[in-house]
Write a protein that holds these residues in place. Structure first.
Motif, PDB file in Angstrom:
ATOM      1  N   ASP A  90      57.542  48.937  35.253  1.00  0.00           N
ATOM      2  CA  ASP A  90      57.221  47.530  35.491  1.00  0.00           C
ATOM      3  C   ASP A  90      55.731  47.365  35.806  1.00  0.00           C
ATOM      4  O   ASP A  90      55.060  46.451  35.284  1.00  0.00           O
ATOM      5  N   GLN A  91      55.216  48.274  36.668  1.00  0.00           N
ATOM      6  CA  GLN A  91      53.794  48.176  37.016  1.00  0.00           C
ATOM      7  C   GLN A  91      52.913  48.441  35.791  1.00  0.00           C
ATOM      8  O   GLN A  91      51.904  47.776  35.571  1.00  0.00           O
ATOM      9  N   VAL A  92      53.348  49.449  34.968  1.00  0.00           N
ATOM     10  CA  VAL A  92      52.549  49.768  33.773  1.00  0.00           C
ATOM     11  C   VAL A  92      52.503  48.572  32.824  1.00  0.00           C
ATOM     12  O   VAL A  92      51.473  48.275  32.218  1.00  0.00           O
ATOM     13  N   SER A  93      53.683  47.879  32.689  1.00  0.00           N
ATOM     14  CA  SER A  93      53.691  46.701  31.815  1.00  0.00           C
ATOM     15  C   SER A  93      52.728  45.638  32.334  1.00  0.00           C
ATOM     16  O   SER A  93      52.007  44.994  31.555  1.00  0.00           O
ATOM     17  N   ASP A  94      52.725  45.467  33.700  1.00  0.00           N
ATOM     18  CA  ASP A  94      51.761  44.516  34.258  1.00  0.00           C
ATOM     19  C   ASP A  94      50.316  44.972  33.996  1.00  0.00           C
ATOM     20  O   ASP A  94      49.433  44.159  33.647  1.00  0.00           O
ATOM     21  N   TYR A  95      50.073  46.310  34.193  1.00  0.00           N
ATOM     22  CA  TYR A  95      48.728  46.840  33.973  1.00  0.00           C
ATOM     23  C   TYR A  95      48.313  46.689  32.513  1.00  0.00           C
ATOM     24  O   TYR A  95      47.154  46.411  32.193  1.00  0.00           O
ATOM     25  N   GLN A  96      49.310  46.898  31.603  1.00  0.00           N
ATOM     26  CA  GLN A  96      48.982  46.761  30.188  1.00  0.00           C
ATOM     27  C   GLN A  96      48.497  45.355  29.864  1.00  0.00           C
ATOM     28  O   GLN A  96      47.553  45.163  29.094  1.00  0.00           O
ATOM     29  N   PHE A 158      36.036  41.341  37.976  1.00  0.00           N
ATOM     30  CA  PHE A 158      37.277  41.147  37.213  1.00  0.00           C
ATOM     31  C   PHE A 158      38.427  41.957  37.813  1.00  0.00           C
ATOM     32  O   PHE A 158      39.567  41.484  37.908  1.00  0.00           O
ATOM     33  N   GLY A 159      38.119  43.181  38.260  1.00  0.00           N
ATOM     34  CA  GLY A 159      39.175  44.020  38.865  1.00  0.00           C
ATOM     35  C   GLY A 159      39.719  43.417  40.142  1.00  0.00           C
ATOM     36  O   GLY A 159      40.945  43.403  40.373  1.00  0.00           O
ATOM     37  N   SER A 160      38.766  42.925  41.001  1.00  0.00           N
ATOM     38  CA  SER A 160      39.246  42.317  42.240  1.00  0.00           C
ATOM     39  C   SER A 160      40.072  41.062  41.964  1.00  0.00           C
ATOM     40  O   SER A 160      41.099  40.807  42.598  1.00  0.00           O
ATOM     41  N   GLU A 161      39.566  40.268  40.945  1.00  0.00           N
ATOM     42  CA  GLU A 161      40.339  39.068  40.604  1.00  0.00           C
ATOM     43  C   GLU A 161      41.711  39.435  40.051  1.00  0.00           C
ATOM     44  O   GLU A 161      42.701  38.753  40.324  1.00  0.00           O
ATOM     45  N   LEU A 162      41.747  40.533  39.245  1.00  0.00           N
ATOM     46  CA  LEU A 162      43.041  40.983  38.699  1.00  0.00           C
ATOM     47  C   LEU A 162      44.003  41.375  39.814  1.00  0.00           C
ATOM     48  O   LEU A 162      45.196  41.042  39.785  1.00  0.00           O
ATOM     49  N   ARG A 163      43.510  42.069  40.829  1.00  0.00           N
ATOM     50  CA  ARG A 163      44.362  42.436  41.964  1.00  0.00           C
ATOM     51  C   ARG A 163      44.841  41.191  42.707  1.00  0.00           C
ATOM     52  O   ARG A 163      45.995  41.124  43.152  1.00  0.00           O
ATOM     53  N   GLN A 164      43.945  40.225  42.878  1.00  0.00           N
ATOM     54  CA  GLN A 164      44.359  38.988  43.547  1.00  0.00           C
ATOM     55  C   GLN A 164      45.442  38.258  42.738  1.00  0.00           C
ATOM     56  O   GLN A 164      46.417  37.736  43.292  1.00  0.00           O
ATOM     57  N   ILE A 165      45.218  38.261  41.384  1.00  0.00           N
ATOM     58  CA  ILE A 165      46.222  37.595  40.532  1.00  0.00           C
ATOM     59  C   ILE A 165      47.565  38.296  40.636  1.00  0.00           C
ATOM     60  O   ILE A 165      48.637  37.662  40.673  1.00  0.00           O
ATOM     61  N   GLY A 167      48.766  39.956  43.218  1.00  0.00           N
ATOM     62  CA  GLY A 167      49.369  39.564  44.492  1.00  0.00           C
ATOM     63  C   GLY A 167      49.947  38.155  44.436  1.00  0.00           C
ATOM     64  O   GLY A 167      51.042  37.892  44.953  1.00  0.00           O
ATOM     65  N   LYS A 168      49.167  37.259  43.760  1.00  0.00           N
ATOM     66  CA  LYS A 168      49.675  35.886  43.639  1.00  0.00           C
ATOM     67  C   LYS A 168      50.968  35.847  42.811  1.00  0.00           C
ATOM     68  O   LYS A 168      51.890  35.084  43.110  1.00  0.00           O
ATOM     69  N   ALA A 171      53.820  36.890  44.963  1.00  0.00           N
ATOM     70  CA  ALA A 171      54.189  35.803  45.871  1.00  0.00           C
ATOM     71  C   ALA A 171      54.934  34.702  45.134  1.00  0.00           C
ATOM     72  O   ALA A 171      55.917  34.133  45.640  1.00  0.00           O
ATOM     73  N   LEU A 172      54.453  34.407  43.870  1.00  0.00           N
ATOM     74  CA  LEU A 172      55.137  33.373  43.090  1.00  0.00           C
ATOM     75  C   LEU A 172      56.566  33.787  42.749  1.00  0.00           C
ATOM     76  O   LEU A 172      57.492  32.966  42.779  1.00  0.00           O
ATOM     77  N   GLU A 173      56.771  35.076  42.404  1.00  0.00           N
ATOM     78  CA  GLU A 173      58.125  35.545  42.097  1.00  0.00           C
ATOM     79  C   GLU A 173      59.044  35.399  43.313  1.00  0.00           C
ATOM     80  O   GLU A 173      60.209  34.983  43.199  1.00  0.00           O
ATOM     81  N   ALA A 174      58.526  35.782  44.498  1.00  0.00           N
ATOM     82  CA  ALA A 174      59.345  35.635  45.719  1.00  0.00           C
ATOM     83  C   ALA A 174      59.662  34.166  45.969  1.00  0.00           C
ATOM     84  O   ALA A 174      60.800  33.811  46.328  1.00  0.00           O
TER      85      ALA A 174
END
Length: 491
Positions: A90-96, A158-165, A167-168, A171-174
């Motif tokens: 799941d994480q790899v798909s998100d990373y992809q 971009f990396g920091s923004e990607l990490r923030q996205i 996390g968001k 939070a949206l899924e929860a």
């Protein structure tokens, strides 16, 4: 080896010989005796082998249990690894997805860098011509280095923004899961409200129907009151007309009285015919009862002639109508014969005059006989009727099943109570098709012919009992044949 160790070994050997002395096994075959010698050494060897086998089994059991525990632990570890692997996928798909975006940006940056590199080549060509161009080239290189640094800073951003996205997104899924739960609760409450509303609608509709019914009843009562008022006026008007009709009716009564005398004579003749016919029918039924061997005066006793007690209030059949002594005597005689007819017919209806089988041969009659099992003289309380195995056995008269089961001598047996003390019994059956308490009619299939119990072959032991005393069933069957012949002759 010291003397002490030698003495210890000797004592050990002596103890072993006392515990396991030499034994002999005696073997006897076809009158010859041989001995099998079991020495102490052989016994020690067997015990040693047994101890070794037991130790090996225990070791193997412990090893197997340890291996089983290790396999279970490995299975748990594999299960945990699979779960971690699924999460990693799941994480790899998100990373992809994020890498696709970054790759797109890098491609754009690479195109930009290639443009810069082409410009750098042009600057290098101009470097050899002029010194000013050289300084310009150096400034351009500095600018490119600063641009590269800016690009690296943008990549980090971009990396920091990607990490923030990311996390968001979590939070949206929860939050979406929480909203789904709230939505399910709202749907359930909506369904309950709809059900309550439907129940209220049904209740309102029922009250509406009751109100309409009440209004209809009120309307009907009002119409009835108006009709009663009209009828009351009609009755008052008709009262005067009734007085005129009474005179006409008196004249008609006089005519009817003359006609009544004629009807009485005809009625008297009909009573005589009915009385004579009843006496003939009673005689026929009594003859059938006598043919069965039953004593008529016991089963259906005649009322004594001196039993003349009668009474009760007088209620004339017609107003002002009296019977002559001759008519009264004829009526009494007819009533007595009708009572006798009901008495004999009631007993006649319960008599088993039919036959339990359609195809049979009488192999043993009622009365004394030679017993078929032991050859001795004996009393036979029924009739043995042999026939095809599993032929249908039918009830010979209507009644109620009082017994259905096994008895030692009869095997599978059925008793049917026909009332008035009459009971029929059917023995040696192959299969019973009725239950205790079941009502049966004449001709009802109650069982299948067999050879259970004390029997030499397929047959039905058929009994007729009156007040628990056996009676010859053949007489009942002959009486039934006589009745059938009379019916054919009457046709």
């Amino acid at each position: 080896m010291t003397d002490e160790s030698v003495g210890w070994a000797d004592r050990t050997v002596q103890k072993i010989r006392r515990l396991l002395p030499e034994r002999q096994i005696i073997i006897r075959t076809e009158g010859e005796t041989s001995y099998l010698r079991v020495s102490t050494a052989l016994q020690v060897g067997v015990i040693a082998v047994w101890v070794g086998v037991a130790g090996w089994v225990g070791f193997a059991t412990v090893g197997f249990q340890n291996q089983k525990d290790m396999i279970a632990e490995k299975a748990d570890a594999i299960s945990r690894s699979r779960q971690a692997y699924r999460k990693l996928l799941d994480q790899v798909s998100d990373y992809q997805l994020s890498i696709v975006g970054i790759t797109r940006d890098l491609k754009e940056t690479e195109a930009h860098l290639r443009g810069l590199f082409s410009q750098n080549e042009e600057l290098k060509q101009d470097l050899s011509s002029t010194e000013v161009a050289l300084r310009s080239s150096e400034e351009e290189r500095n600018r490119i280095a600063s641009a590269r640094k800016q690009m690296n800073d943008q990549l980090e951003l971009f990396g920091s923004e990607l990490r923030q996205i990311t996390g968001k997104n979590n939070a949206l899924e929860a939050h979406i899961g929480t909203l789904r739960q709230h939505l399910a609760v709202v749907e359930a409450e909506k369904a309950e409200i709809a059900a309550e509303r439907a129940a209220l609608d049904d209740r309102l509709w029922g009250l509406h129907n009751e109100l309409e019914a009440s209004n209809a009843k009120v309307t009907l009562l009002e119409s009835n009151v108006r009709a009663l008022k009209t009828d009351l006026r009609t009755v008052i008007l008709e009262r005067s007309a009734v007085a005129v009709d009474n005179d006409t009716l008196r004249a008609q009564v006089a005519d009817l009285e003359s006609t009544l005398d004629t009807e009485r004579d005809a009625h008297r003749r009909e009573l005589v015919k009915i009385s004579d016919r009843t006496r003939g029918q009673i005689a026929k039924v009594e003859d059938v009862i006598r043919r069965t061997g039953l004593k008529l005066e016991k089963v259906v006793p005649v009322a004594p002639k001196n039993a003349t007690g009668q009474g009760g209030p007088f209620e004339a059949l017609l107003p002002d109508m009296t019977l002559s002594d001759e008519d009264d005597a004829l009526r009494v005689e007819l009533e007595q014969r009708l009572e006798r007819w009901e008495q004999v017919v009631g007993f006649y209806a319960s008599m088993p005059l039919s036959k339990p089988l359609t195809k049979y041969t009488v192999t043993s009659p009622f009365g004394t006989r030679v017993d078929p099992i032991n050859g001795r003289r004996s009393v036979h309380n029924g009739v043995d009727m042999a026939g095809p195995y599993k032929q249908e056995v039918t009830a010979t008269a209507p009644g109620v099943v009082s017994f259905a089961g096994r008895r030692t001598a009869y095997g599978r047996v059925i008793d049917i109570d026909h009332g008035h003390g009459l009971v029929t019994r059917y023995g040696h059956l192959a299969k019973i098709k009725v239950k205790v308490g079941q009502k049966v009619d004449l001709g009802t299939v109650i069982a299948l012919l067999g050879s259970s119990g004390r029997s030499t072959g397929p047959h039905v032991h058929y009994e007729v009992r009156y007040n628990d005393k056996p009676i010859n069933p053949s007489k009942f069957m002959k009486a039934g044949t006589h009745v059938q012949q009379q019916a054919k002759n009457a046709k």
